[in-house]
Design an enzyme around this catalytic site. Sequence first.
Site, PDB file in Angstrom:
ATOM      1  N   ARG A   1      35.601  16.004   4.957  1.00 41.34           N
ATOM      2  CA  ARG A   1      36.691  16.019   5.935  1.00 41.34           C
ATOM      3  C   ARG A   1      37.972  15.560   5.250  1.00 41.34           C
ATOM      4  NH1 ARG A   1      35.114  12.884  11.102  1.00 41.34           N
ATOM      5  NH2 ARG A   1      33.766  14.678  11.430  1.00 41.34           N
TER       6      ARG A   1
ATOM      7  N   ARG B   1      40.678   6.593  11.247  1.00 41.03           N
ATOM      8  CA  ARG B   1      40.529   7.978  10.748  1.00 41.03           C
ATOM      9  C   ARG B   1      41.873   8.702  10.710  1.00 41.03           C
ATOM     10  NH1 ARG B   1      35.258   9.799  12.215  1.00 41.03           N
ATOM     11  NH2 ARG B   1      33.785   8.100  11.894  1.00 41.03           N
TER      12      ARG B   1
ATOM     13  N   LYS C   1      33.815   3.527  13.890  1.00 45.37           N
ATOM     14  CA  LYS C   1      34.982   4.399  13.700  1.00 45.37           C
ATOM     15  C   LYS C   1      36.142   3.947  14.581  1.00 45.37           C
ATOM     16  CE  LYS C   1      32.780   8.170  14.937  1.00 45.37           C
ATOM     17  NZ  LYS C   1      32.361   9.469  15.489  1.00 45.37           N
TER      18      LYS C   1
ATOM     19  N   LYS D   1      40.094   5.362  16.054  1.00 42.15           N
ATOM     20  CA  LYS D   1      40.939   6.559  16.131  1.00 42.15           C
ATOM     21  C   LYS D   1      42.280   6.256  16.789  1.00 42.15           C
ATOM     22  CE  LYS D   1      36.992   9.622  16.173  1.00 42.15           C
ATOM     23  NZ  LYS D   1      36.273  10.692  16.872  1.00 42.15           N
TER      24      LYS D   1
ATOM     25  N   CYS E   1      32.678  22.323  19.443  1.00 41.43           N
ATOM     26  CA  CYS E   1      32.423  21.528  18.242  1.00 41.43           C
ATOM     27  C   CYS E   1      31.584  22.338  17.263  1.00 41.43           C
ATOM     28  CB  CYS E   1      31.712  20.242  18.604  1.00 41.43           C
ATOM     29  SG  CYS E   1      29.984  20.522  19.015  1.00 41.43           S
TER      30      CYS E   1
ATOM     31  N   CYS F   1      25.495  20.288  11.867  1.00 39.83           N
ATOM     32  CA  CYS F   1      25.544  18.959  12.469  1.00 39.83           C
ATOM     33  C   CYS F   1      24.143  18.440  12.783  1.00 39.83           C
ATOM     34  CB  CYS F   1      26.383  18.976  13.743  1.00 39.83           C
ATOM     35  SG  CYS F   1      26.400  17.348  14.502  1.00 39.83           S
TER      36      CYS F   1
ATOM     37  N   CYS G   1      25.961  18.247  21.728  1.00 35.55           N
ATOM     38  CA  CYS G   1      25.313  16.977  22.082  1.00 35.55           C
ATOM     39  C   CYS G   1      26.329  16.121  22.821  1.00 35.55           C
ATOM     40  CB  CYS G   1      24.785  16.275  20.815  1.00 35.55           C
ATOM     41  SG  CYS G   1      25.999  15.243  19.980  1.00 35.55           S
TER      42      CYS G   1
ATOM     43  N   CYS H   1      32.533  15.602  20.502  1.00 37.06           N
ATOM     44  CA  CYS H   1      33.497  15.949  19.447  1.00 37.06           C
ATOM     45  C   CYS H   1      34.557  16.968  19.869  1.00 37.06           C
ATOM     46  CB  CYS H   1      32.759  16.437  18.206  1.00 37.06           C
ATOM     47  SG  CYS H   1      31.659  15.177  17.529  1.00 37.06           S
TER      48      CYS H   1
HETATM   49 FE1  SRM Z   1      32.691  13.952  15.922  1.00 40.62          FE
HETATM   50  C1  SRM Z   1      29.874  12.587  14.752  1.00 40.62           C
HETATM   51  C2  SRM Z   1      32.200  16.624  13.986  1.00 40.62           C
HETATM   52  C3  SRM Z   1      35.845  14.902  16.562  1.00 40.62           C
HETATM   53  C4  SRM Z   1      32.810  11.781  18.587  1.00 40.62           C
HETATM   54  N1  SRM Z   1      31.295  14.460  14.554  1.00 40.62           N
HETATM   55  C5  SRM Z   1      30.202  13.740  14.196  1.00 40.62           C
HETATM   56  C6  SRM Z   1      29.447  14.348  13.035  1.00 40.62           C
HETATM   57  C7  SRM Z   1      29.929  13.720  11.773  1.00 40.62           C
HETATM   58  C8  SRM Z   1      27.910  14.351  13.142  1.00 40.62           C
HETATM   59  C9  SRM Z   1      27.123  13.236  12.531  1.00 40.62           C
HETATM   60  O1  SRM Z   1      27.328  12.061  12.895  1.00 40.62           O
HETATM   61  O2  SRM Z   1      26.236  13.541  11.739  1.00 40.62           O
HETATM   62  C10 SRM Z   1      29.920  15.817  13.188  1.00 40.62           C
HETATM   63  C11 SRM Z   1      29.947  16.659  11.913  1.00 40.62           C
HETATM   64  C12 SRM Z   1      29.571  18.084  12.223  1.00 40.62           C
HETATM   65  C13 SRM Z   1      29.831  19.022  11.129  1.00 40.62           C
HETATM   66  O3  SRM Z   1      28.869  19.662  10.646  1.00 40.62           O
HETATM   67  O4  SRM Z   1      30.962  19.198  10.748  1.00 40.62           O
HETATM   68  C14 SRM Z   1      31.232  15.632  13.931  1.00 40.62           C
HETATM   69  N2  SRM Z   1      33.836  15.409  15.279  1.00 40.62           N
HETATM   70  C15 SRM Z   1      33.429  16.482  14.554  1.00 40.62           C
HETATM   71  C16 SRM Z   1      34.504  17.546  14.475  1.00 40.62           C
HETATM   72  C17 SRM Z   1      34.517  18.287  13.159  1.00 40.62           C
HETATM   73  C18 SRM Z   1      34.319  18.499  15.656  1.00 40.62           C
HETATM   74  C19 SRM Z   1      35.075  19.802  15.578  1.00 40.62           C
HETATM   75  O5  SRM Z   1      34.404  20.821  15.804  1.00 40.62           O
HETATM   76  O6  SRM Z   1      36.286  19.812  15.358  1.00 40.62           O
HETATM   77  C20 SRM Z   1      35.743  16.665  14.745  1.00 40.62           C
HETATM   78  C21 SRM Z   1      36.325  16.070  13.496  1.00 40.62           C
HETATM   79  C22 SRM Z   1      37.533  15.246  13.789  1.00 40.62           C
HETATM   80  C23 SRM Z   1      38.257  14.747  12.584  1.00 40.62           C
HETATM   81  O7  SRM Z   1      38.914  15.542  11.933  1.00 40.62           O
HETATM   82  O8  SRM Z   1      38.200  13.543  12.332  1.00 40.62           O
HETATM   83  C24 SRM Z   1      35.132  15.559  15.592  1.00 40.62           C
HETATM   84  N3  SRM Z   1      34.100  13.375  17.265  1.00 40.62           N
HETATM   85  C25 SRM Z   1      35.302  13.971  17.442  1.00 40.62           C
HETATM   86  C26 SRM Z   1      35.894  13.554  18.678  1.00 40.62           C
HETATM   87  C27 SRM Z   1      37.197  14.063  19.254  1.00 40.62           C
HETATM   88  C28 SRM Z   1      38.365  13.190  18.926  1.00 40.62           C
HETATM   89  O9  SRM Z   1      38.235  12.228  18.156  1.00 40.62           O
HETATM   90  O10 SRM Z   1      39.430  13.452  19.465  1.00 40.62           O
HETATM   91  C29 SRM Z   1      35.004  12.669  19.266  1.00 40.62           C
HETATM   92  C30 SRM Z   1      35.156  12.004  20.665  1.00 40.62           C
HETATM   93  C31 SRM Z   1      36.126  10.887  20.652  1.00 40.62           C
HETATM   94  C32 SRM Z   1      35.477   9.611  20.225  1.00 40.62           C
HETATM   95  O11 SRM Z   1      35.436   9.323  19.042  1.00 40.62           O
HETATM   96  O12 SRM Z   1      34.955   8.898  21.087  1.00 40.62           O
HETATM   97  C33 SRM Z   1      33.883  12.554  18.363  1.00 40.62           C
HETATM   98  N4  SRM Z   1      31.537  12.378  16.528  1.00 40.62           N
HETATM   99  C34 SRM Z   1      31.710  11.658  17.685  1.00 40.62           C
HETATM  100  C35 SRM Z   1      30.603  10.749  17.847  1.00 40.62           C
HETATM  101  C36 SRM Z   1      30.405   9.760  19.012  1.00 40.62           C
HETATM  102  C37 SRM Z   1      31.143   8.501  18.770  1.00 40.62           C
HETATM  103  C38 SRM Z   1      30.816   7.449  19.794  1.00 40.62           C
HETATM  104  O13 SRM Z   1      31.624   6.534  19.964  1.00 40.62           O
HETATM  105  O14 SRM Z   1      29.753   7.505  20.403  1.00 40.62           O
HETATM  106  C39 SRM Z   1      29.750  10.960  16.739  1.00 40.62           C
HETATM  107  C40 SRM Z   1      28.427  10.248  16.416  1.00 40.62           C
HETATM  108  C41 SRM Z   1      28.624   8.871  15.886  1.00 40.62           C
HETATM  109  O15 SRM Z   1      29.716   8.419  15.572  1.00 40.62           O
HETATM  110  O16 SRM Z   1      27.601   8.190  15.805  1.00 40.62           O
HETATM  111  C42 SRM Z   1      30.358  11.995  15.949  1.00 40.62           C
HETATM  112 FE1  SF4 Z   2      27.633  17.472  16.324  1.00 43.95          FE
HETATM  113 FE2  SF4 Z   2      27.432  16.496  18.765  1.00 43.95          FE
HETATM  114 FE3  SF4 Z   2      29.741  16.326  17.461  1.00 43.95          FE
HETATM  115 FE4  SF4 Z   2      28.933  18.639  18.307  1.00 43.95          FE
HETATM  116  S1  SF4 Z   2      29.424  16.902  19.611  1.00 43.95           S
HETATM  117  S2  SF4 Z   2      29.730  18.218  16.232  1.00 43.95           S
HETATM  118  S3  SF4 Z   2      26.734  18.531  18.102  1.00 43.95           S
HETATM  119  S4  SF4 Z   2      27.895  15.320  16.904  1.00 43.95           S
END
Ligand code: SRM
Ligand code: SF4
Length: 576
Positions: free
Chosen positions: A77, A146, A219, A221, A441, A447, A486, A490
Site C-alpha cells: 500500500r 495511515r 491502526k 486514521k 472493497c 484478502c 466481510c 473497508c
Molecule cells: Fe481495510 C483490513 C483493504 C480501507 C477497515 N483492509 C484490511 C486488509 C488489510 C485485510 C487484512 O487485514 O488482511 C485488506 C487488504 C485487502 C487486499 O487484498 O488488498 C483491506 N481497506 C482495504 C482497502 C484496500 C479497501 C479498498 O478496496 O479500497 C482500503 C485501503 C485504504 C488505505 O489506502 O489505507 C481499506 N479498511 C478501510 C476502511 C475505510 C476507511 O478507512 O475509510 C475501513 C473502515 C474504517 C475503519 O478503519 O474503521 C477499513 N480494514 C478495516 C478493518 C477493520 C478495522 C476495525 O477497526 O475493526 C480491517 C481488519 C483489521 O484491522 O483487523 C481491515
Molecule cells: Fe477484506 Fe473485509 Fe476489507 Fe473487504 S472489508 S477488503 S473482505 S477486510
Amino acid sequence: MQPETKPSHTEVEHVKVKSDYLRGTLVESLDNAVTGAINPEDTHLIKFHGSYQQTDRDLDSERKVQKLEPLYSFMIRVRVPGGVASPAQWLRMDALADKYANGTLKLTTRQAFQLHGVRKRHLKSAIRGFNEVLLDSLAGCGDVSRNVMCSPIPDESRVHAAVQQVAQDISAAFTPRTTAYYEIWLDGQPVDKSQPFSTQKAGGQDEEPVYGKTYLPRKFKIALAVPPQNDTDVFANDIGLIAIEKDGELAGFNLAAGGGLGMTFGEPQTFPRLADMLGFVETKDVLTVCEAIITTQRDHGNRENRRLSRLKYTVERLGPAAFKQEVETRSGVSFQAAKPYRFEHSGDRYGWTPTGDGRFHLTLFIEGGRVADVENYALKTALRVVANIHDGDFRLTGNQNLIIGNIAPEKRPAIEAVLEKYGVLEATFRQTALRQNSLACVALNTCSQAFAEAERYLPALLDKIDGIMRETGLQNDAITIRMTGCPNGCARPYLAEIGLVGKSPGRYNLYLGAAFNGERLNKLYREMLDEEGILNELRPLLQAYAAERNPGEHFGDFCIRKDWVKATTHGTNFHL
Ligand code: SRM
Ligand code: SF4
C-alpha cells in the site's frame, strides 16, 4: 508516560516491543529463498512497512491437495497524502504494477495505491521503484497514523490549497521516525533529503517521540474534508477535520474524534461508530491537538484485545467528556464551540470542473478502483497515454475514483481524445447514478478476511439492480451502494444508503438508512441474502421510493420515514 508491555497484552504488542523499531527478522525473512513467506512474527511488522503477506485464495485448496505451500505474495500500500500524485509517479506505479505485481493498480478507499501479487523476491525492487519517485509505503498499514485523506477537489474553494497543506503537515508529523524502513528496503539510503521527516538515527539510536516502542494499540486514521463535500467520509475516521472558511481564508477546523467502522459478526460489543464532534480548533493548533489525541489513545487504548482497541472504544470507555478533557489538558488547547457547516454528499462529482485559474479537473469513474486492461477496455493503457501528455496531477479520491487534475487548456483536446478513444469518458458517463455512487472493497482473491466476493461481483450485481433503476425511472438518482466481503468495513458499507456486507460465499447482509452525506450510519434490514434475495428485497423498496418520495428526499432518509429501519443515532445503537 508511555505504557509498558504486560503479559496480558496481545502477541502483536510483544512482537512490536522486541522488534527494535519494526526491524524484527525481516532481513532474514527476505533472504530465505526456501519459502515464499516471511517469519510469522514479521507478518505483523511488515504491515508497518505498508505490506501484507497474502495468498491467492482461488488456489489455496488446490495447492493444499498438491501438498504445495500456498501461493504467497504481498500487497503493498503506497501512501499518497491527500491523494495528489504527479504524472511521473503515476507512470512509475503503472510500470511497477506490470513488472512486479499482477499488472493492475488498485486505487483504495483512502486515496492510496495498492499493488497486489508481489513475490517476496520482488518486494525490495518494487519499494525502491516507487521511492525513486518520492512515494513510500511506510505506515501504509500497521498500528500508526495511515495515509491522511483530504477532499481532492472542493467546489471552487479558495481554502483548498491551505487544507491540502495541513493534510501534508499531519502526514509528515505522524510518520514513524524509525530508520528500519530505509535500512531494510533501501539499504540504509534515505531516498531524498528533502523529505519532511528525518531519516537519520538521532545519535545512532532510533526514537519514536510520539508513538514510543509499542506504537499505537491499533491502526489510526485521519481525514480532512472541505464542506459541502464529505468525500473523505470524515466521521468514519479516528480524527475527522472539517475545514471552516472565514472571509475566503481557512480559519480552522471542526474536529471530530472516535470514528471507525469495523465490527465482528456475533460480537455486539464491536460496532461501527461515527466520530464525536469535539469542537473548533484554529489551524495553528491542529497538529498539537492531533498529537494529544494520538498520545491519549497510545496511553489509554486497549492493548489486550485488538477487536476493542480502536480509539472509538477508548472514547466510549473514558466517556466523551472525559476524553475531551484529557485532550485539552495534554494539548493546552481548549476547543471552541463547533462552527456551522453543511455537508451535501459523500460521493464524487464526475466530469469537468474549471479550477479558477484557467485549468480543468476531470473526474473519472474507476469501477472498484481497479486500473487494469481488460477485454474491450484498456483503462490502464489509456491512463498511461494521458500521463505521458499531462503536466498537471492525478488525484485519487476517497471513492476509489480518479481526477485528472489541473489540465492545461492547451492539453485538454489531446487528453480528451485519448479518453474518448479508449472509452474512458463513456465508461464514466453512461453509468446509472447508482453505479457512479458504488464502492466495493478488494475481498477475494487476495484478502484473507473475505467471506464473500465484493470487487469481482458488485459490477454484475449492479447490472441487475440497474435494470430495476431503469424500470422505476431512478437511473439518474444518486443512491450510495457499497459492498464488502466481510464486516470490517473497508468500502465503508455502514455509511451507504444500500450496504451489502458479505457473510458467507454468495450471501450478504443488507443494511439501509444511512445518510447520503455520510452523517448517519445505516442499520441491518435483512440477513444472509443471495442474489435473488437482494433483488427481491430491493425491487419493492426502490419502486416505493420512485413513487412516494418527497422532493429532494434521499433514499436513506426515505427508508427511515417508511420505518423500514430505525435511524441509527449513535454507534452504540447500531445493533439495536
Ligand atoms: Fe481495510 C483490513 C483493504 C480501507 C477497515 N483492509 C484490511 C486488509 C488489510 C485485510 C487484512 O487485514 O488482511 C485488506 C487488504 C485487502 C487486499 O487484498 O488488498 C483491506 N481497506 C482495504 C482497502 C484496500 C479497501 C479498498 O478496496 O479500497 C482500503 C485501503 C485504504 C488505505 O489506502 O489505507 C481499506 N479498511 C478501510 C476502511 C475505510 C476507511 O478507512 O475509510 C475501513 C473502515 C474504517 C475503519 O478503519 O474503521 C477499513 N480494514 C478495516 C478493518 C477493520 C478495522 C476495525 O477497526 O475493526 C480491517 C481488519 C483489521 O484491522 O483487523 C481491515
Ligand atoms: Fe477484506 Fe473485509 Fe476489507 Fe473487504 S472489508 S477488503 S473482505 S477486510
